[in-house]
Write an enzyme that holds these catalytic residues in place. Structure first.
Site, PDB file in Angstrom:
ATOM      1  N   SER A 240       0.824  -1.221   0.000  1.00 14.78           N
ATOM      2  CA  SER A 240       0.000   0.000   0.000  1.00 14.78           C
ATOM      3  C   SER A 240       0.853   1.264   0.000  1.00 14.78           C
ATOM      4  CB  SER A 240      -0.965  -0.002   1.186  1.00 14.78           C
ATOM      5  OG  SER A 240      -0.289  -0.303   2.387  1.00 14.78           O
ATOM      6  N   HIS A 270      -1.826  -8.962   1.846  1.00 18.89           N
ATOM      7  CA  HIS A 270      -1.521  -7.693   2.538  1.00 18.89           C
ATOM      8  C   HIS A 270      -2.668  -7.397   3.508  1.00 18.89           C
ATOM      9  CE1 HIS A 270       0.296  -3.890   3.292  1.00 18.89           C
ATOM     10  NE2 HIS A 270      -0.193  -3.200   2.293  1.00 18.89           N
ATOM     11  N   HIS A 317       5.816 -12.802   7.321  1.00 15.23           N
ATOM     12  CA  HIS A 317       6.032 -11.413   6.918  1.00 15.23           C
ATOM     13  C   HIS A 317       7.235 -11.331   5.990  1.00 15.23           C
ATOM     14  CE1 HIS A 317       6.495  -7.055   7.126  1.00 15.23           C
ATOM     15  NE2 HIS A 317       5.222  -7.056   7.454  1.00 15.23           N
ATOM     16  N   ARG A 326       3.125  -4.922  16.575  1.00  9.77           N
ATOM     17  CA  ARG A 326       1.731  -4.445  16.441  1.00  9.77           C
ATOM     18  C   ARG A 326       0.772  -5.540  16.915  1.00  9.77           C
ATOM     19  NH1 ARG A 326       1.764  -3.126  10.167  1.00  9.77           N
ATOM     20  NH2 ARG A 326       2.639  -5.228  10.252  1.00  9.77           N
ATOM     21  N   ASP A 374      -2.209  -8.671  11.617  1.00  9.89           N
ATOM     22  CA  ASP A 374      -3.568  -9.082  11.263  1.00  9.89           C
ATOM     23  C   ASP A 374      -4.087 -10.274  12.061  1.00  9.89           C
ATOM     24  OD1 ASP A 374      -3.811  -7.122   9.211  1.00  9.89           O
ATOM     25  OD2 ASP A 374      -2.463  -8.331   7.996  1.00  9.89           O
TER      26      ASP A 374
END
Ligand code: AMX
Length: 440
Positions: A240, A270, A317, A326, A374
């Protein structure tokens, strides 16, 4: 000093560094490219510059030099909250300075003046079939606003000047970050709440107002602030951020650029992975048919996915080689929130965290068996009642706007060139392979 004036000083002070690097040191070699990297998605090739965030494979993301806990600690907090406002984070991302409360208040007030989304944007979204994916709606919403781009107007004015072009990018970027939560809330209410829209509350900061506009509780205000900040930026090479940078490098305005960035975020490898994680969990629960999740049945479900040739969503990743901080920040939020830490879905996600790294290591393909952002994010949304998991990537997209917009503001400030890497043919690769490398 107002944010734009501070930014002007920073950009002007920074410019000579970039000029000197290209003029005096432009031929210094900083990387080499292998055939693997050429065919394999340009992995690890150092060919982008940003000072806004840096992703260390072992440590994870730092925003402007600060880890996630340091960032949360340093920034002024929203009134009555343990979390900073998104507006204070925006100031920090753009300038690298921790703002004072007065500076944050100015940004909050400035965003209020920018939040007026034209009605034709809503009309354009409403004209789409209601079963369109919400990421399509978000991308269309951003594109519909392009008509009023200040950067495009400046470019077309006949007075375009590279030295000040960033100022109109800043204007568009600020409009986008202020408006995108309003558009996202509209999409949420349109798709899932029978088009019952809730008006902006002008007293609230961005995160709190988003919570209000999707009909959420007070507690969700912090979820929104945390979520948007955590998803904002992950240096420049992810799909992105890179797409936004690439498209803007052709001097396409921020609306064209971020709509394109969102289209990349909508890919399952993604940003869409947060939706995929919830889909995977729901499918797994269906198969359990009321039985308790155990390490054994989670292991079996993971192997079923891998043996079917699919990826385990939320794991792996391209850069990270440890648990994504995160993920950890969201896990800690769950552990510190009474009710959430005992939630069955959180327990299942915690069980997957215990199990998946071992299974993925045994499977032996992925370079990183650890969870990414995620794997954890959907659980929090689910707990607070945002159960429409195809909306989760939209939430990611609202946060990601902060990083992408801060980056292209600086791209223009420093006059970065149109992006144009060189391609080669398979014949060429075979020739260089036979010769043991390309002869320079
Ligand atoms: N499950 C199963 N296999 C995986 C895997 C996973 N979670 N992650 C990687 N692999 C496989 C790859 O598909 C690849 O297989 P191949 O050799 O047959 O093509 C092999 O392991 C090597 O891949 P890698 O070098 O470790 O990863 P990558 O840099 O090519 O891809 C990523 C990175 C994120 C796309 C990948 O790990 C993946 O597909 N993860 C699941 C989807 C996901 O969670 N995406 C979100 C990432 C974070 C984000 O952007 N939001």
């Amino acid at each position: 000093m107002a944010l734009k004036d501070t930014l002007k000083q920073k950009i002007e002070a920074h410019r000579p560094r970039t000029t000197r690097l290209t003029k005096e040191f432009g031929k210094v070699i900083i990387d080499q490219v292998t055939i693997d990297q050429c065919i394999g998605g340009a992995r690890d090739i150092r060919s982008l510059v940003t000072d806004i965030s840096y992703l260390d494979p072992q440590e994870g993301i730092r925003f402007r030099g600060k880890t996630i806990p340091e960032t949360f600690e340093a920034l002024p907090k929203a009134a009555g909250s343990a979390y900073p406002t998104v507006e204070s984070f925006w100031y920090f991302l753009l300038t690298g300075d921790v703002p004072t409360q007065a500076q944050v208040d100015e940004v909050v007030a400035e965003w209020k003046t920018r939040q007026n989304v034209p009605s034709y944007v809503f009309d354009a979204i409403r004209a789409l079939p209601r079963d369109s994916h919400p990421m399509v709606m978000l991308s269309v919403g951003i594109m519909a606003m392009q008509k009023d781009s200040k950067f495009a107007a400046f470019y077309n004015s006949g007075k375009f000047n590279k030295m000040v072009a960033w100022e109109s990018v800043y204007e568009d970027a600020s409009d986008i970050v202020a408006r995108i939560p309003i558009v996202a809330a509209f999409i949420y209410n349109l798709k899932y709440k029978g088009d019952k829209q809730i008006a902006i509350d002008p007293k609230l900061d961005m995160g709190a107002n988003f919570a209000h506009m999707i009909g959420q509780s007070d507690q969700y205000k912090d979820v929104a602030r945390m979520y948007f900040i955590l998803h904002s930026d992950h240096e420049s090479g992810n799909v992105s951020a890179h797409t936004t940078h690439l498209v803007h490098s052709a001097l396409s305005d921020p609306y064209y650029a971020y709509s394109a960035g969102l289209n990349g975020l909508a890919g399952p490898l993604h940003g869409l992975a947060n939706q995929e994680v919830l889909g995977w969990i729901m499918e797994f629960q269906k198969k359990l048919n009321g039985a308790e999740p155990t390490k054994e049945n989670v292991t079996k479900a993971l192997w079923d996915t891998l043996n079917a040739g699919q990826v385990v969503p939320g794991y792996g990743h391209a850069v990270l080689r440890k648990t994504d901080p995160r993920y950890t920040a969201q896990r800690e939020f769950c552990l510190n929130t009474p009710g959430l830490k005992d939630d069955p879905l959180f327990k299942l996600v915690a069980m997957i965290f215990e199990t998946a790294p071992g299974v993925l290591t045994e499977h032996g393909k992925t370079k990183n068996p650890w969870p990414n952002v995620d794997a954890q994010s959907g659980v929090i949304q689910w707990y607070y009642g945002v159960k429409e998991w195809d909306f989760y990537t939209v939430l990611f997209g609202v946060g990601r706007a902060l990083g992408c917009m801060a980056n292209i503001t600086w791209d223009r400030g420093l006059g970065y060139a149109i992006e144009r890497p060189k391609s080669v043919t398979t014949d060429m690769l075979e020739k260089w392979a036979a010769e043991g490398g390309r002869k320079f």
